[in-house]
Design a protein around this motif. Structure first.
Motif, short mmCIF file in Angstrom:
data_model
loop_
_atom_site.label_atom_id
_atom_site.label_comp_id
_atom_site.label_asym_id
_atom_site.label_seq_id
_atom_site.Cartn_x
_atom_site.Cartn_y
_atom_site.Cartn_z
N ALA A 132 0.83 -1.21 0.00
CA ALA A 132 0.00 0.00 0.00
C ALA A 132 0.86 1.25 0.00
O ALA A 132 0.58 2.22 -0.74
CB ALA A 132 -0.93 0.00 1.22
N LEU A 133 1.90 1.27 0.80
CA LEU A 133 2.81 2.42 0.83
C LEU A 133 3.57 2.54 -0.48
O LEU A 133 3.73 3.65 -1.01
CB LEU A 133 3.79 2.27 2.00
CG LEU A 133 4.86 3.36 2.14
CD1 LEU A 133 4.24 4.74 2.23
CD2 LEU A 133 5.74 3.09 3.36
N ALA A 134 4.01 1.42 -1.03
CA ALA A 134 4.72 1.45 -2.31
C ALA A 134 3.83 2.00 -3.41
O ALA A 134 4.28 2.76 -4.28
CB ALA A 134 5.18 0.04 -2.67
N GLU A 135 2.54 1.69 -3.36
CA GLU A 135 1.61 2.20 -4.37
C GLU A 135 1.45 3.71 -4.25
O GLU A 135 1.45 4.43 -5.26
CB GLU A 135 0.25 1.51 -4.20
CG GLU A 135 -0.82 2.00 -5.15
CD GLU A 135 -0.50 1.76 -6.62
OE1 GLU A 135 -1.01 2.52 -7.48
OE2 GLU A 135 0.27 0.82 -6.91
N ARG A 136 1.34 4.23 -3.03
CA ARG A 136 1.22 5.68 -2.85
C ARG A 136 2.49 6.39 -3.31
O ARG A 136 2.43 7.47 -3.91
CB ARG A 136 0.93 6.00 -1.38
CG ARG A 136 -0.43 5.53 -0.89
CD ARG A 136 -0.91 6.30 0.32
NE ARG A 136 0.02 6.24 1.43
CZ ARG A 136 0.06 5.24 2.33
NH1 ARG A 136 -0.76 4.22 2.20
NH2 ARG A 136 0.92 5.27 3.33
N LEU A 137 3.63 5.79 -3.02
CA LEU A 137 4.89 6.37 -3.48
C LEU A 137 4.97 6.40 -5.00
O LEU A 137 5.48 7.35 -5.59
CB LEU A 137 6.07 5.56 -2.93
CG LEU A 137 6.44 5.80 -1.48
CD1 LEU A 137 7.33 4.67 -0.97
CD2 LEU A 137 7.13 7.14 -1.31
N SER A 138 4.45 5.37 -5.63
CA SER A 138 4.54 5.25 -7.09
C SER A 138 3.56 6.16 -7.81
O SER A 138 3.68 6.36 -9.02
CB SER A 138 4.29 3.79 -7.51
OG SER A 138 5.25 2.94 -6.92
N THR A 139 2.60 6.71 -7.09
CA THR A 139 1.64 7.62 -7.71
C THR A 139 1.86 9.05 -7.21
O THR A 139 2.35 9.91 -7.95
CB THR A 139 0.20 7.16 -7.43
OG1 THR A 139 0.01 6.97 -6.01
CG2 THR A 139 -0.10 5.86 -8.15
N ALA A 140 1.55 9.28 -5.94
CA ALA A 140 1.68 10.64 -5.40
C ALA A 140 3.13 11.09 -5.37
O ALA A 140 3.44 12.25 -5.67
CB ALA A 140 1.09 10.69 -3.98
N GLY A 141 4.04 10.20 -5.01
CA GLY A 141 5.45 10.57 -4.95
C GLY A 141 6.01 10.93 -6.31
O GLY A 141 6.72 11.94 -6.46
N VAL A 142 5.69 10.14 -7.30
CA VAL A 142 6.17 10.41 -8.66
C VAL A 142 5.58 11.72 -9.18
O VAL A 142 6.29 12.54 -9.79
CB VAL A 142 5.81 9.24 -9.59
CG1 VAL A 142 5.95 9.66 -11.05
CG2 VAL A 142 6.72 8.04 -9.30
N ALA A 143 4.29 11.94 -8.95
CA ALA A 143 3.67 13.18 -9.42
C ALA A 143 4.33 14.40 -8.78
O ALA A 143 4.63 15.40 -9.46
CB ALA A 143 2.17 13.16 -9.09
N ALA A 144 4.57 14.35 -7.47
CA ALA A 144 5.19 15.48 -6.78
C ALA A 144 6.61 15.72 -7.29
O ALA A 144 7.04 16.86 -7.47
CB ALA A 144 5.21 15.21 -5.28
N LEU A 145 7.36 14.64 -7.53
CA LEU A 145 8.74 14.78 -8.01
C LEU A 145 8.76 15.36 -9.43
O LEU A 145 9.57 16.24 -9.73
CB LEU A 145 9.44 13.42 -7.98
CG LEU A 145 10.90 13.40 -8.45
CD1 LEU A 145 11.76 14.35 -7.63
CD2 LEU A 145 11.45 11.98 -8.35
#
Length: 286
Positions: free
Chosen positions: A147-160
């Motif tokens: 679940a955390l990996a999924e959030r990183l792969s979506t929200a984290g990528v978008a923010a970066l």
């Protein structure tokens, strides 16, 4: 007591300290890990720092060539370097005996924020080394739950990606923590550069604030001092801080699981707290 590997760099050490022979030197161990040894060698009032780094620590010589020397960053002067098959050996100027970890004053943290603004002011002729691709690779290698990996792969990528569009990539020290901020009583220097890279996020300000809060200081004045010294947009800095937190914790996690558990066995205990911190940072993305 002296380093067992001193002989191969004895010449530059003796020249810098003006000792007539190795036997006249006094040795003081500053750090001794599986992947890194750091010593202060002195003769009378003259002293130098000598380092031996392997594994991830081998990158310090390259960081000096890429960033520290050409950009004239506030770091110890490199006196000599030697690369062997399994390590890099460095002889560095001694920039002081007190670090911010030993004396964690509010003024010291504010000075470190100003110092960081100066480092980040230096344009770098190099592309970002922390893009969405690198972020996703670190997520894959990390022990983050699905679940955390999924959030990183979506929200984290978008923010970066948004951050890359909004600001230039600059030097990130990669371990901008109190033990690596050293003072001679007049000026501050940043030591230990093997993890340096180029990116738009403010991982260094994140770790500085993180450690300041841990010893009882407030985050807001430190961030405000950075914003003022850098002449930066406060809202942009907040986004850089969030992405910087993700980058720092992911890099720390992958280091622990891939190297730290071998070279610093106690680092195994850092995994769960780092995962909790990563979850908090991702939830705080704006």
């Amino acid at each position: 007591m002296l380093p067992t590997w001193l002989d191969v760099i004895a010449g530059p050490v003796l020249e810098a300290t003006q000792a007539a022979a190795v036997g006249e030197l006094k040795g003081e161990v500053l750090r001794e890990w599986g992947s890194s040894e750091v010593w202060r060698l002195s003769y009378g009032l003259r002293s130098v720092i000598v380092k031996r780094g392997s594994d991830a620590q081998r990158g310090e010589g390259a960081a000096y060539r890429r960033f520290v020397v050409p950009l004239e960053l506030p770091a110890p002067r490199l006196i000599h370097s030697l690369e062997t098959d399994d390590a890099v050996l460095l002889v560095l100027a001694d920039v002081g005996r007190v670090n911010l970890e030993q004396e964690p004053s509010a003024d010291g943290f504010l000075a470190a924020a100003e110092l960081l603004a100066g480092i980040r002011s230096k344009p770098v002729d190099a592309p970002s080394e922390f893009t969405s691709r690198q972020l996703l690779e670190l997520v894959r290698r990390s022990p983050a739950a699905p679940a955390l990996a999924e959030r990183l792969s979506t929200a984290g990528v978008a923010a970066l990606d948004q951050l890359h569009a909004a600001t230039a990539a600059r030097v990130v020290h990669g371990d901008y923590v109190p033990k690596n901020l050293v003072s001679d009583g007049t000026r501050w220097s940043v030591v230990d550069w093997p993890l340096a890279y180029v990116a738009p996020q403010l991982s260094d300000l994140y770790t500085l604030v993180r450690d300041a809060v841990a010893v009882g200081h407030q985050a807001e004045p430190i961030v405000a001092r950075y914003v003022d010294a850098a002449g930066a947009d406060p809202s942009l800095v907040q986004r850089q801080l969030s992405v910087g937190g993700i980058a720092f914790v992911l890099r720390a996690l992958t280091w622990v699981v891939e190297e730290g558990v071998r070279t610093v066995p106690s680092s195994r205990e850092w995994i769960e707290p780092l995962l909790a911190e990563l979850d908090d940072v991702v939830k705080g993305l704006r």
